[in-house]
Design an enzyme around this catalytic site. Structure first.
Site, PDB file in Angstrom:
ATOM      1  N   ASN A   1       8.386   3.629   2.287  1.00 56.44           N
ATOM      2  CA  ASN A   1       8.215   5.083   2.207  1.00 56.44           C
ATOM      3  C   ASN A   1       7.360   5.514   3.390  1.00 56.44           C
ATOM      4  O   ASN A   1       6.148   5.291   3.392  1.00 56.44           O
ATOM      5  CB  ASN A   1       7.530   5.435   0.872  1.00 56.44           C
ATOM      6  CG  ASN A   1       7.172   6.906   0.779  1.00 56.44           C
ATOM      7  OD1 ASN A   1       7.607   7.712   1.598  1.00 56.44           O
ATOM      8  ND2 ASN A   1       6.374   7.260  -0.210  1.00 56.44           N
ATOM      9  N   TRP A   2       8.017   6.093   4.369  1.00 59.30           N
ATOM     10  CA  TRP A   2       7.289   6.477   5.595  1.00 59.30           C
ATOM     11  C   TRP A   2       6.405   7.696   5.387  1.00 59.30           C
ATOM     12  O   TRP A   2       5.609   8.054   6.251  1.00 59.30           O
ATOM     13  CB  TRP A   2       8.278   6.771   6.732  1.00 59.30           C
ATOM     14  CG  TRP A   2       9.002   5.572   7.259  1.00 59.30           C
ATOM     15  CD1 TRP A   2       8.981   4.297   6.761  1.00 59.30           C
ATOM     16  CD2 TRP A   2       9.859   5.536   8.415  1.00 59.30           C
ATOM     17  NE1 TRP A   2       9.783   3.477   7.525  1.00 59.30           N
ATOM     18  CE2 TRP A   2      10.327   4.207   8.542  1.00 59.30           C
ATOM     19  CE3 TRP A   2      10.276   6.492   9.329  1.00 59.30           C
ATOM     20  CZ2 TRP A   2      11.188   3.820   9.569  1.00 59.30           C
ATOM     21  CZ3 TRP A   2      11.141   6.115  10.353  1.00 59.30           C
ATOM     22  CH2 TRP A   2      11.583   4.785  10.464  1.00 59.30           C
ATOM     23  N   LYS A   3       6.578   8.390   4.270  1.00 62.73           N
ATOM     24  CA  LYS A   3       5.833   9.637   4.008  1.00 62.73           C
ATOM     25  C   LYS A   3       6.031  10.582   5.205  1.00 62.73           C
ATOM     26  O   LYS A   3       7.089  10.574   5.814  1.00 62.73           O
ATOM     27  CB  LYS A   3       4.368   9.338   3.701  1.00 62.73           C
ATOM     28  CG  LYS A   3       4.238   8.283   2.595  1.00 62.73           C
ATOM     29  CD  LYS A   3       2.848   8.136   2.063  1.00 62.73           C
ATOM     30  CE  LYS A   3       2.854   7.077   0.962  1.00 62.73           C
ATOM     31  NZ  LYS A   3       1.565   6.933   0.291  1.00 62.73           N
TER      32      LYS A   3
ATOM     33  N   HIS B   1       6.971  10.954  -6.706  1.00 60.97           N
ATOM     34  CA  HIS B   1       5.831  10.291  -6.068  1.00 60.97           C
ATOM     35  C   HIS B   1       4.550  11.041  -6.434  1.00 60.97           C
ATOM     36  O   HIS B   1       4.551  12.269  -6.532  1.00 60.97           O
ATOM     37  CB  HIS B   1       6.023  10.265  -4.541  1.00 60.97           C
ATOM     38  CG  HIS B   1       5.042   9.357  -3.882  1.00 60.97           C
ATOM     39  ND1 HIS B   1       3.741   9.736  -3.640  1.00 60.97           N
ATOM     40  CD2 HIS B   1       5.154   8.079  -3.447  1.00 60.97           C
ATOM     41  CE1 HIS B   1       3.101   8.715  -3.068  1.00 60.97           C
ATOM     42  NE2 HIS B   1       3.934   7.703  -2.943  1.00 60.97           N
TER      43      HIS B   1
ATOM     44  N   GLU C   1       2.070  11.864  -4.776  1.00 64.55           N
ATOM     45  CA  GLU C   1       1.666  12.914  -3.831  1.00 64.55           C
ATOM     46  C   GLU C   1       2.419  14.204  -4.122  1.00 64.55           C
ATOM     47  O   GLU C   1       1.881  15.306  -3.976  1.00 64.55           O
ATOM     48  CB  GLU C   1       1.906  12.426  -2.387  1.00 64.55           C
ATOM     49  CG  GLU C   1       0.845  11.399  -1.990  1.00 64.55           C
ATOM     50  CD  GLU C   1       1.307  10.362  -0.981  1.00 64.55           C
ATOM     51  OE1 GLU C   1       2.326  10.573  -0.309  1.00 64.55           O
ATOM     52  OE2 GLU C   1       0.622   9.324  -0.875  1.00 64.55           O
TER      53      GLU C   1
ATOM     54  N   GLU D   1       3.090   2.977  -9.342  1.00 67.31           N
ATOM     55  CA  GLU D   1       2.147   3.212  -8.240  1.00 67.31           C
ATOM     56  C   GLU D   1       0.858   3.802  -8.795  1.00 67.31           C
ATOM     57  O   GLU D   1       0.763   5.021  -8.985  1.00 67.31           O
ATOM     58  CB  GLU D   1       2.752   4.185  -7.218  1.00 67.31           C
ATOM     59  CG  GLU D   1       3.991   3.654  -6.528  1.00 67.31           C
ATOM     60  CD  GLU D   1       4.141   4.220  -5.120  1.00 67.31           C
ATOM     61  OE1 GLU D   1       4.459   3.440  -4.232  1.00 67.31           O
ATOM     62  OE2 GLU D   1       3.909   5.429  -4.917  1.00 67.31           O
TER      63      GLU D   1
ATOM     64  N   GLY E   1      -2.898   4.077  -0.505  1.00 69.33           N
ATOM     65  CA  GLY E   1      -3.558   4.418   0.755  1.00 69.33           C
ATOM     66  C   GLY E   1      -5.050   4.151   0.745  1.00 69.33           C
ATOM     67  O   GLY E   1      -5.775   4.587   1.635  1.00 69.33           O
TER      68      GLY E   1
ATOM     69  N   SER F   1      -1.064   0.045  -1.581  1.00 70.78           N
ATOM     70  CA  SER F   1      -1.760  -0.875  -0.673  1.00 70.78           C
ATOM     71  C   SER F   1      -1.156  -2.280  -0.655  1.00 70.78           C
ATOM     72  O   SER F   1      -1.870  -3.277  -0.556  1.00 70.78           O
ATOM     73  CB  SER F   1      -3.261  -0.937  -0.995  1.00 70.78           C
ATOM     74  OG  SER F   1      -3.854   0.332  -0.800  1.00 70.78           O
TER      75      SER F   1
ATOM     76  N   GLY G   1       3.907   1.944   1.599  1.00 70.88           N
ATOM     77  CA  GLY G   1       3.557   3.124   2.393  1.00 70.88           C
ATOM     78  C   GLY G   1       3.132   2.713   3.792  1.00 70.88           C
ATOM     79  O   GLY G   1       3.958   2.422   4.666  1.00 70.88           O
ATOM     80  N   GLY G   2       1.825   2.656   4.020  1.00 67.01           N
ATOM     81  CA  GLY G   2       1.285   2.408   5.360  1.00 67.01           C
ATOM     82  C   GLY G   2       1.886   1.193   6.054  1.00 67.01           C
ATOM     83  O   GLY G   2       2.200   1.246   7.254  1.00 67.01           O
TER      84      GLY G   2
END
Ligand code: 13P
Length: 256
Positions: free
Chosen positions: A10-12, A97, A99, A169, A175, A214, A235-236
Site C-alpha cells: 500500500n503506497w498510500k 483502511h 487512515e 492492521e 507507521g 510496521s 506500507g512504508g
C-alpha cells in the site's frame, strides 16, 4: 495450511512517475521467482494505469487503495468507481483502511458499501480492520474487530468472504515502527478467523488474513510463520524495492 500467501504494498499517498517506474522495475526483477504467492501493488489512483501497464505480463497484480461506494457512474465529483478500477486493470481494492476511517470519516456502514460495490464490479476487497491503542489498552480489541467485521458479515453474508481478503492492521502499529508481536498477531488473527468460522468453518479456513503495521524485512518471517497470518499489507516498506522483495521472500518461504 492451504492458503496461498499474499503480500500487498500500500503506497498510500506516495509516488511520482519516475520513482514508480524504477520501484516497479526493481520489484519485478527481484520478485520474478516468487511464483507461490500473490503480490499486489496498490499505487495512488493517478498511477494505477501506468503501474498496471508495467505489471502486464508478470504475475504481480494491481490494487486500488479506495473506491467509491456508488455502484453506478455519475455525478460524484472526485470519486472513482469500481468499473474504472477494473478498466485500468485492478484485481483488488483496499477498503476501510484505518487512515480512511480516522481522517475521512468512513463509518463501518460506508466501508461495508465499498466492500459490496467492489465485489459487484469484480474486485476482491482487502478489508482492513484494527483497533486503536486506547481500545487495545482498555480491553476492547475483540469487540472493535467483531463490530468492524460484523458490519460486512451481517450485510454481505459469509459467502462474500470467498472472494475477499482481510487485513488486520492495529492502528498503533501503523507507521510507528511498533509492530504487533507474533503472539499478538496470531491471537488476534485466530479471533478474526473464529468470527468467520461461526458462520462457515470452510470459508473461514480458506480466507486469507494479512497482518499490517510496521512489517519490515526483519520481522516478516516471524509474523508470517504464525499459522493464521497469511501474509502482509505493507506500507512504508513497500516503497523500497529491497525491503518489499525481502518481505515477499518471507511469504514465499512460509508457503514451502
Ligand atoms: P506501515 O507498514 O508503514 O506501518 O503501514 C501499514 C499500513 O497501513 C498498510 O496499509
Amino acid at each position: 495450511m492451504n492458503r496461498r500467501a499474499m503480500v500487498a504494498g500500500n503506497w498510500k499517498m506516495n509516488g511520482a512517475r519516475d520513482f514508480n517506474t524504477s520501484l516497479v522495475h526493481d520489484i519485478l526483477f527481484d520478485a520474478r521467482g516468487f511464483t507461490d504467492i500473490d503480490i499486489v501493488i496498490c499505487p495512488p489512483a493517478p498511477y494505477l494505469d501506468s503501474v498496471g501497464r508495467q505489471l502486464e505480463g508478470s504475475s504481480l497484480q494491481l490494487g486500488a487503495q479506495n473506491l467509491c461506494e456508488q455502484e453506478k457512474q455519475g455525478a460524484f465529483t472526485g470519486e472513482i468507481d469500481g468499473s474504472m478500477l477494473r478498466d485500468v486493470g485492478c484485481a483488488y481494492s483496499i477498503v476501510g483502511h484505518s487512515e480512511r476511517r480516522a481522517l475521512y470519516g468512513e463509518t463501518d456502514v460506508r466501508v461495508m458499501e465499498k466492500f459490496r460495490t467492489g465485489q459487484v464490479h469484480g474486485l476482491t476487497p482487502i478489508l482492513c480492520i484494527g483497533e486503536t491503542l486506547d481500545e487495545r489498552e482498555s480491553g476492547q480489541t475483540e469487540a472493535v474487530l467483531a463490530r468492524q467485521l460484523g458490519a460486512v458479515l451481517d450485510a454481505c453474508g459469509i459467502a462474500a468472504f470467498k472472494q475477499a481478503v482481510i487485513a488486520y492492521e492495529p492502528v498503533w502499529a501503523i507507521g510507528t515502527g511498533r509492530t504487533a508481536t507474533p503472539d499478538q498477531a496470531q491471537q488476534t488473527h485466530a479471533f478474526i478467523r473464529a468470527q468467520l468460522a461461526a458462520a462457515d468453518a470452510k470459508i473461514a479456513g480458506s480466507t486469507r488474513i494479512l497482518y499490517g503495521g510496521s512489517v519490515k524485512a526483519d520481522n516478516a518471517e516471524a509474523l508470517f510463520k504464525c499459522p493464521d497470518v497469511d501474509g502482509g499489507l505493507i506500507g512504508g516498506a513497500a516503497l523500497k524495492a529491497g525491503e518489499f522483495v525481502a518481505i515477499c521472500a518471507a511469504a514465499q518461504a512460509r508457503n514451502k
